[in-house]
Design a protein around this motif. Structure first.
Motif, PDB file in Angstrom:
ATOM      1  N   GLN A  83       3.146  13.437   1.715  1.00 28.83           N
ATOM      2  CA  GLN A  83       3.902  13.062   0.527  1.00 28.83           C
ATOM      3  C   GLN A  83       2.962  12.796  -0.647  1.00 28.83           C
ATOM      4  OE1 GLN A  83       6.302   9.701   1.597  1.00 28.83           O
ATOM      5  NE2 GLN A  83       7.878  10.950   2.538  1.00 28.83           N
ATOM      6  N   LEU A  84       3.473  13.055  -1.862  1.00 31.77           N
ATOM      7  CA  LEU A  84       2.673  12.874  -3.068  1.00 31.77           C
ATOM      8  C   LEU A  84       2.173  11.432  -3.197  1.00 31.77           C
ATOM      9  CD1 LEU A  84       1.545  13.885  -5.750  1.00 31.77           C
ATOM     10  CD2 LEU A  84       3.785  13.390  -6.783  1.00 31.77           C
ATOM     11  N   ARG A 120      -2.297   7.482  -3.268  1.00 32.64           N
ATOM     12  CA  ARG A 120      -2.956   6.303  -2.708  1.00 32.64           C
ATOM     13  C   ARG A 120      -4.360   6.657  -2.192  1.00 32.64           C
ATOM     14  NH1 ARG A 120      -0.893   2.325   2.280  1.00 32.64           N
ATOM     15  NH2 ARG A 120      -2.662   0.875   2.116  1.00 32.64           N
ATOM     16  N   ILE A 121      -4.492   7.788  -1.529  1.00 27.96           N
ATOM     17  CA  ILE A 121      -5.784   8.192  -0.964  1.00 27.96           C
ATOM     18  C   ILE A 121      -6.822   8.417  -2.062  1.00 27.96           C
ATOM     19  CG2 ILE A 121      -6.983  10.095   0.203  1.00 27.96           C
ATOM     20  CD1 ILE A 121      -4.461  10.396   1.969  1.00 27.96           C
ATOM     21  N   PHE A 122      -6.450   9.158  -3.110  1.00 26.51           N
ATOM     22  CA  PHE A 122      -7.436   9.474  -4.144  1.00 26.51           C
ATOM     23  C   PHE A 122      -7.701   8.282  -5.065  1.00 26.51           C
ATOM     24  CE2 PHE A 122      -6.373  13.725  -2.723  1.00 26.51           C
ATOM     25  CZ  PHE A 122      -7.635  14.325  -2.704  1.00 26.51           C
ATOM     26  N   LYS A 134       4.190  -1.020  -6.602  1.00 29.93           N
ATOM     27  CA  LYS A 134       5.629  -1.210  -6.763  1.00 29.93           C
ATOM     28  C   LYS A 134       6.450  -0.134  -6.046  1.00 29.93           C
ATOM     29  CE  LYS A 134       5.090  -3.570 -11.211  1.00 29.93           C
ATOM     30  NZ  LYS A 134       5.340  -3.533 -12.673  1.00 29.93           N
ATOM     31  N   GLN A 135       5.808   0.955  -5.645  1.00 29.17           N
ATOM     32  CA  GLN A 135       6.514   2.024  -4.933  1.00 29.17           C
ATOM     33  C   GLN A 135       6.428   1.871  -3.412  1.00 29.17           C
ATOM     34  OE1 GLN A 135       5.748   6.015  -6.489  1.00 29.17           O
ATOM     35  NE2 GLN A 135       4.879   5.135  -8.361  1.00 29.17           N
ATOM     36  N   PHE A 136       5.709   0.833  -2.950  1.00 27.48           N
ATOM     37  CA  PHE A 136       5.578   0.569  -1.521  1.00 27.48           C
ATOM     38  C   PHE A 136       6.337  -0.701  -1.143  1.00 27.48           C
ATOM     39  CE2 PHE A 136       2.196   3.554  -2.082  1.00 27.48           C
ATOM     40  CZ  PHE A 136       1.966   4.122  -0.839  1.00 27.48           C
ATOM     41  N   ASP A 137       6.869  -0.723   0.061  1.00 23.94           N
ATOM     42  CA  ASP A 137       7.584  -1.900   0.550  1.00 23.94           C
ATOM     43  C   ASP A 137       6.628  -3.002   1.001  1.00 23.94           C
ATOM     44  OD1 ASP A 137      10.038  -0.651   0.121  1.00 23.94           O
ATOM     45  OD2 ASP A 137      10.028   0.273   2.113  1.00 23.94           O
ATOM     46  N   LYS A 138       5.420  -2.648   1.390  1.00 26.04           N
ATOM     47  CA  LYS A 138       4.427  -3.620   1.842  1.00 26.04           C
ATOM     48  C   LYS A 138       3.321  -3.771   0.798  1.00 26.04           C
ATOM     49  CE  LYS A 138       1.757  -0.099   4.326  1.00 26.04           C
ATOM     50  NZ  LYS A 138       1.160   0.292   5.632  1.00 26.04           N
ATOM     51  N   LYS A 139       2.555  -4.854   0.901  1.00 30.46           N
ATOM     52  CA  LYS A 139       1.446  -5.086  -0.027  1.00 30.46           C
ATOM     53  C   LYS A 139       0.297  -4.141   0.309  1.00 30.46           C
ATOM     54  CE  LYS A 139       2.224  -9.938  -1.284  1.00 30.46           C
ATOM     55  NZ  LYS A 139       3.492 -10.137  -0.569  1.00 30.46           N
ATOM     56  N   ILE A 140      -0.252  -3.493  -0.722  1.00 30.96           N
ATOM     57  CA  ILE A 140      -1.381  -2.587  -0.524  1.00 30.96           C
ATOM     58  C   ILE A 140      -2.542  -2.891  -1.478  1.00 30.96           C
ATOM     59  CG2 ILE A 140       0.095  -0.716   0.304  1.00 30.96           C
ATOM     60  CD1 ILE A 140      -0.239   0.602  -2.470  1.00 30.96           C
ATOM     61  N   PHE A 154      -4.886  14.452  -8.651  1.00 31.43           N
ATOM     62  CA  PHE A 154      -4.091  13.768  -7.637  1.00 31.43           C
ATOM     63  C   PHE A 154      -3.735  12.327  -8.017  1.00 31.43           C
ATOM     64  CE2 PHE A 154      -6.460  17.007  -5.229  1.00 31.43           C
ATOM     65  CZ  PHE A 154      -5.399  17.675  -4.640  1.00 31.43           C
ATOM     66  N   LEU A 155      -4.162  11.892  -9.191  1.00 33.18           N
ATOM     67  CA  LEU A 155      -3.872  10.519  -9.607  1.00 33.18           C
ATOM     68  C   LEU A 155      -2.449  10.395 -10.146  1.00 33.18           C
ATOM     69  CD1 LEU A 155      -7.242   9.654 -11.426  1.00 33.18           C
ATOM     70  CD2 LEU A 155      -6.499   8.909  -9.147  1.00 33.18           C
TER      71      LEU A 155
END
Length: 391
Positions: free
Chosen positions: A2-3, A8-10, A124-130, A180-181
């Motif tokens: 997924q995009l 997140r990776i880059f 804000k697009q994730f349900d968990k803290k990253i 990819f950002l």
């Protein structure tokens, strides 16, 4: 894939490389000090150029993240930072070093505010803290950078090819990763500053970052010299490496810890760890007590800035980019005061005594974090009362 996962990776890659670059420079400070025949006060004065240039970069960074997609100032800032890194090793006079560090720090400030704004938006697009994991990768990059520098020092590899190699790697990575950002993230509201009436929410968060920056920035610049001059350790990077290792470990688990005990308790524990760790290294300036002390300081400083930037993203007054740039100003002032202050205190007294300033800054996290959350609790109660009255 997924995009959002690619983003997140880059973005993580930039956090990692930023830590690697910064530690590559910081690990070479004792080498630079010796090569240019600088005393502690002279080194402190040169280091003063970094927070000054960062302070200049704050309004510029805030304008850039409100005017463009954040990936643009992020990439440009990191490219300039990487180029400046290679010139640090080529500086042959104190004046030349100060000029290069000015550009190094200015570009780093533009990059930092941009990359942290991207991180808050992506969070804000994730349900968990990253957010803690991003900063954990910054510290991991720092650890590997210190380890790499330590290896090169042990092999008698000169500083110039070392820093140029790191610069080339970073430039190539920036060119490859840019597409990819996160895109289309320019904020359309909350970009107007109000200096006539300071926001208490931002003010308290800024003070927490200030105290953390005094400790964290000072440890970056002086931990190697402390192990070299006070602990009398020949491989002086071991102190810096220990500090960075435990900071990284704590940041990777900080999101889980915060979920379990809450931010208020985490701030208090951070202050306790910093104070205890510094005092242990001061009172028992030998190898193992200093190693344990620096480990505690790493644990203590780790969570403060990620937590505070996360809270900044919840500001009701400003957009994430502007809120982070405002809070970053306090951090820059902390770095403006911290490292040079240690240099002057060390020159006037000794390096061991000067580290007391770090202990006091860490301790002050406790009362000021308590005041912040008390203010938040009072505002919440007021809001609930007003809501009931309206209903």
């Amino acid at each position: 894939m997924q995009l959002i996962q690619k983003q997140r990776i880059f973005l993580s890659l930039f956090f990692f490389l930023s830590g690697f670059n910064f530690s590559s420079w910081a690990s070479r400070i004792p080498t630079i000090k010796q090569a240019l025949h600088l005393n502690e006060a002279e080194l402190g004065t040169i280091l003063l150029t970094m927070p000054i240039s960062s302070l200049i970069g704050v309004p510029l960074s805030g304008w850039l993240v409100s005017r463009f997609e954040t990936r643009i100032p992020l990439a440009v800032g990191f490219l300039l930072n990487s180029i400046a890194l290679s010139f640090i090793g080529l500086a042959s006079t104190p004046v030349a070093l100060a000029m290069v560090l000015f550009m190094f720090s200015l570009s780093m400030r533009i990059f930092n505010i941009s990359v942290n704004t991207q991180a808050i938006t992506l969070q804000k697009q994730f349900d968990k803290k990253i957010n803690g994991s991003f900063h954990g990768l910054w510290s991991t990059g720092g650890i590997i950078g210190v380890g790499f520098t330590t290896l090169l020092i042990s092999l008698d590899v000169p500083m110039v090819p070392h820093l140029i190699t790191v610069s080339i790697i970073s430039i190539v990575a920036t060119i490859v990763s840019f597409r990819f950002l996160l895109q289309n993230d320019r904020s359309t509201s909350g970009n107007k500053l109000s200096l006539s009436k300071p926001d208490p929410y931002i003010l308290f968060l800024g003070l927490l970052v200030f105290f953390a920056a005094v400790c964290e920035g000072g440890m970056f610049d002086w931990s190697g010299i402390y192990f070299q001059q006070v602990v009398k350790e020949e491989v002086f990077t071991v102190g810096y490496l220990t500090f960075m290792a435990f900071m990284a470990l704590s940041r990777f688990i900080s999101d889980t810890i915060i979920d379990k005990i809450g931010m208020a308790t985490t701030y208090m524990l951070s202050g306790v760890f910093i104070f205890s760790g510094i005092m242990l290294a001061i009172l028992f300036p030998s190898f193992w007590p200093a190693m344990i002390g620096f480990s505690l300081v790493g644990f203590g400083t780790a969570s403060v800035i990620p937590m505070t930037y996360t809270l900044a993203g919840a500001s009701k007054t400003y957009s994430p980019g502007i809120a982070i740039s405002l809070i970053a100003t306090f951090g820059i002032v902390g770095m403006l005061i911290g490292p040079p202050m240690i240099g002057y205190l060390a020159h006037a007294f000794n390096l061991k005594v000067s580290f007391i300033a770090f202990a006091l800054s860490g301790f002050l996290l406790i009362p000021f974090s308590r005041m912040f959350f008390k203010m938040q609790h009072s505002e919440k109660e007021t809001y609930e009362v007003e809501a009931k009255e309206v209903a």
